[in-house]
Motif scaffolding. Structure first.
Motif, mmCIF file in Angstrom:
data_model
loop_
_atom_site.group_PDB
_atom_site.id
_atom_site.type_symbol
_atom_site.label_atom_id
_atom_site.label_comp_id
_atom_site.label_asym_id
_atom_site.label_seq_id
_atom_site.Cartn_x
_atom_site.Cartn_y
_atom_site.Cartn_z
ATOM 1 N N LYS A 98 0.836 -1.211 0.000
ATOM 2 C CA LYS A 98 0.000 0.000 0.000
ATOM 3 C C LYS A 98 0.864 1.252 0.000
ATOM 4 O O LYS A 98 0.587 2.210 -0.745
ATOM 5 C CB LYS A 98 -0.929 -0.028 1.222
ATOM 6 N N LEU A 99 1.920 1.267 0.795
ATOM 7 C CA LEU A 99 2.819 2.429 0.827
ATOM 8 C C LEU A 99 3.491 2.631 -0.523
ATOM 9 O O LEU A 99 3.580 3.762 -1.023
ATOM 10 C CB LEU A 99 3.868 2.257 1.924
ATOM 11 N N PHE A 100 3.969 1.538 -1.119
ATOM 12 C CA PHE A 100 4.598 1.644 -2.437
ATOM 13 C C PHE A 100 3.608 2.182 -3.461
ATOM 14 O O PHE A 100 3.941 3.058 -4.266
ATOM 15 C CB PHE A 100 5.158 0.291 -2.888
ATOM 16 N N GLN A 101 2.373 1.689 -3.423
ATOM 17 C CA GLN A 101 1.356 2.153 -4.370
ATOM 18 C C GLN A 101 1.006 3.621 -4.144
ATOM 19 O O GLN A 101 0.789 4.363 -5.110
ATOM 20 C CB GLN A 101 0.108 1.273 -4.279
ATOM 21 N N ASP A 102 0.970 4.055 -2.896
ATOM 22 C CA ASP A 102 0.688 5.463 -2.607
ATOM 23 C C ASP A 102 1.780 6.372 -3.171
ATOM 24 O O ASP A 102 1.481 7.441 -3.712
ATOM 25 C CB ASP A 102 0.555 5.693 -1.106
ATOM 26 N N VAL A 103 3.026 5.958 -3.030
ATOM 27 C CA VAL A 103 4.119 6.778 -3.557
ATOM 28 C C VAL A 103 4.094 6.758 -5.091
ATOM 29 O O VAL A 103 4.362 7.780 -5.732
ATOM 30 C CB VAL A 103 5.488 6.339 -2.985
ATOM 31 N N ILE A 104 3.739 5.627 -5.684
ATOM 32 C CA ILE A 104 3.582 5.564 -7.142
ATOM 33 C C ILE A 104 2.540 6.582 -7.583
ATOM 34 O O ILE A 104 2.758 7.349 -8.537
ATOM 35 C CB ILE A 104 3.201 4.139 -7.609
ATOM 36 N N THR A 155 1.647 9.272 -6.103
ATOM 37 C CA THR A 155 2.213 10.608 -5.921
ATOM 38 C C THR A 155 3.157 10.969 -7.063
ATOM 39 O O THR A 155 3.180 12.116 -7.517
ATOM 40 C CB THR A 155 2.973 10.682 -4.575
ATOM 41 N N LEU A 156 3.909 9.995 -7.534
ATOM 42 C CA LEU A 156 4.908 10.244 -8.574
ATOM 43 C C LEU A 156 4.349 10.285 -9.999
ATOM 44 O O LEU A 156 4.987 10.853 -10.885
ATOM 45 C CB LEU A 156 5.998 9.166 -8.524
ATOM 46 N N GLU A 157 3.191 9.667 -10.224
ATOM 47 C CA GLU A 157 2.665 9.617 -11.589
ATOM 48 C C GLU A 157 2.386 11.020 -12.085
ATOM 49 O O GLU A 157 1.673 11.786 -11.449
ATOM 50 C CB GLU A 157 1.401 8.756 -11.652
ATOM 51 N N PRO A 158 2.981 11.363 -13.239
ATOM 52 C CA PRO A 158 2.831 12.733 -13.742
ATOM 53 C C PRO A 158 1.459 12.956 -14.372
ATOM 54 O O PRO A 158 0.836 12.028 -14.883
ATOM 55 C CB PRO A 158 3.927 12.845 -14.800
ATOM 56 N N THR A 200 14.953 15.956 -17.261
ATOM 57 C CA THR A 200 15.185 14.711 -16.523
ATOM 58 C C THR A 200 14.033 14.220 -15.651
ATOM 59 O O THR A 200 14.007 13.047 -15.274
ATOM 60 C CB THR A 200 16.417 14.840 -15.610
ATOM 61 N N GLU A 201 13.092 15.086 -15.312
ATOM 62 C CA GLU A 201 12.097 14.705 -14.307
ATOM 63 C C GLU A 201 11.292 13.473 -14.709
ATOM 64 O O GLU A 201 11.046 12.586 -13.902
ATOM 65 C CB GLU A 201 11.149 15.853 -13.994
ATOM 66 N N ARG A 202 10.876 13.406 -15.958
ATOM 67 C CA ARG A 202 10.057 12.260 -16.380
ATOM 68 C C ARG A 202 10.818 10.951 -16.192
ATOM 69 O O ARG A 202 10.280 9.976 -15.678
ATOM 70 C CB ARG A 202 9.619 12.404 -17.831
ATOM 71 N N SER A 203 12.084 10.905 -16.587
ATOM 72 C CA SER A 203 12.843 9.659 -16.451
ATOM 73 C C SER A 203 13.121 9.333 -14.982
ATOM 74 O O SER A 203 13.129 8.161 -14.602
ATOM 75 C CB SER A 203 14.141 9.713 -17.260
ATOM 76 N N VAL A 204 13.315 10.357 -14.155
ATOM 77 C CA VAL A 204 13.501 10.115 -12.723
ATOM 78 C C VAL A 204 12.221 9.535 -12.120
ATOM 79 O O VAL A 204 12.263 8.556 -11.372
ATOM 80 C CB VAL A 204 13.925 11.405 -11.985
ATOM 81 N N ARG A 205 11.087 10.117 -12.479
ATOM 82 C CA ARG A 205 9.802 9.599 -11.997
ATOM 83 C C ARG A 205 9.622 8.140 -12.422
ATOM 84 O O ARG A 205 9.224 7.297 -11.624
ATOM 85 C CB ARG A 205 8.640 10.418 -12.554
ATOM 86 N N GLU A 206 9.884 7.860 -13.698
ATOM 87 C CA GLU A 206 9.693 6.504 -14.216
ATOM 88 C C GLU A 206 10.609 5.496 -13.534
ATOM 89 O O GLU A 206 10.198 4.371 -13.240
ATOM 90 C CB GLU A 206 9.885 6.489 -15.733
ATOM 91 N N ALA A 207 11.862 5.900 -13.268
ATOM 92 C CA ALA A 207 12.787 4.998 -12.578
ATOM 93 C C ALA A 207 12.298 4.711 -11.158
ATOM 94 O O ALA A 207 12.305 3.559 -10.704
ATOM 95 C CB ALA A 207 14.191 5.599 -12.552
ATOM 96 N N LYS A 208 11.864 5.750 -10.459
ATOM 97 C CA LYS A 208 11.351 5.562 -9.102
ATOM 98 C C LYS A 208 10.111 4.670 -9.108
ATOM 99 O O LYS A 208 9.980 3.775 -8.277
ATOM 100 C CB LYS A 208 11.045 6.923 -8.458
ATOM 101 N N ILE A 209 9.198 4.923 -10.037
ATOM 102 C CA ILE A 209 7.988 4.112 -10.142
ATOM 103 C C ILE A 209 8.345 2.662 -10.439
ATOM 104 O O ILE A 209 7.762 1.734 -9.865
ATOM 105 C CB ILE A 209 7.029 4.701 -11.204
ATOM 106 N N GLY A 210 9.318 2.437 -11.303
ATOM 107 C CA GLY A 210 9.767 1.072 -11.599
ATOM 108 C C GLY A 210 10.299 0.369 -10.372
ATOM 109 O O GLY A 210 9.987 -0.806 -10.129
ATOM 110 N N HIS A 211 11.088 1.066 -9.560
ATOM 111 C CA HIS A 211 11.617 0.473 -8.323
ATOM 112 C C HIS A 211 10.490 0.158 -7.344
ATOM 113 O O HIS A 211 10.489 -0.904 -6.713
ATOM 114 C CB HIS A 211 12.622 1.414 -7.667
#
Length: 184
Positions: free
Chosen positions: A26-32, A34-37, A85-96
Motif C-alpha cells: 500500500k505504501l509503495f502504491q501510494d508513492v507511485i 504521488t509520482l505519476e505525472p 530529466t524529471e520524467r525519467s527520474v519519476r519513471e525509474a522511481k515508479i519502476g523500483h
C-alpha cells in the motif's frame, strides 16, 4: 513479525508477515500515485518518448518536491534540468516501487542484486514521503517521531505514521546492512 534481512548464498532474504506485506504494498502504491505525472493531452509525443517534460515547475506537494528536489540553486538551470530529466527520474522511481511491491507478494523475500537495490530505493522514497508528511526537519522532530513506540497506543494519524516511519526505517537499515555485508 518482520525478520531482518540477511545476506546468503542465494541473495538477500527477509521475512514479512501478511499485514506487513500489505502495508508495504500500500505504501509503495501510494508513492507511485504521488509520482505519476499529469500528462497533458496536447503533449508532444516525441518529447514524451525521450523523457522531456514541458512543465519545469517545482511540485506544489512538499512530499513530491522532496522526491524530486531542485538540482541547482540557480532557478533557470534547475528548471531546465527538471524539464530534461524529471520524467525519467519519476519513471525509474515508479519502476523500483513496482518491483518492490511485486517482491512483497511473496511471504519470504529473496532479493538478488537488482531487486535489493530497487527495494532499498523504494523504501527510501517511502521514508522521504513519510518524513515530509510528519514534518521531520530537525533533531527535535525526529525525537518526537521516535517517541511513539507502542502500536496499541496509536490513537491518531501522527502516532500511526510515526510507527510506520520507524518500521520502514528499520527495514531499510536491515536491508542496507545485508547489502553491505554482501560486499565483503
Amino acid at each position: 513479525m518482520a525478520k531482518e534481512f540477511r545476506s546468503g548464498r542465494k541473495g538477500i532474504t527477509g521475512g514479512l508477515e501478511g499485514p506487513e506485506r500489505e502495508l508495504l504494498i500500500k505504501l509503495f502504491q501510494d508513492v507511485i500515485t504521488t509520482l505519476e505525472p499529469d500528462t497533458p493531452e496536447d503533449e508532444d509525443p516525441l518529447a514524451s518518448l525521450v523523457g522531456i517534460s514541458e512543465d519545469s515547475s517545482v511540485p506544489e506537494d512538499p512530499a513530491l518536491a522532496r522526491l524530486l528536489p531542485q538540482a541547482s540553486d540557480d532557478d533557470e538551470e534547475a528548471a531546465e534540468f527538471r524539464r530534461l530529466t524529471e520524467r525519467s527520474v519519476r519513471e525509474a522511481k515508479i519502476g523500483h516501487l513496482r518491483m518492490a511491491a511485486m517482491d512483497c507478494e511473496s511471504p519470504k523475500l529473496l532479493l538478488d542484486h537488482e531487486h535489493s537495490m530497487a527495494f532499498a530505493s523504494a523504501l527510501n522514497d517511502v521514508r522521504l514521503v513519510l518524513a515530509t508528511r510528519l514534518g521531520i526537519e530537525s533533531e527535535e522532530d525526529a525525537q518526537r517521531v521516535a517517541s511513539y513506540t507502542d502500536w496499541s497506543q496509536a490513537q491518531d494519524v501522527e502516532s500511526y505514521m510515526s510507527l510506520v516511519y520507524q518500521f520502514v526505517s528499520w527495514l531499510q537499515d536491515s536491508l542496507v546492512e545485508a547489502m553491505l555485508s554482501d560486499l565483503d
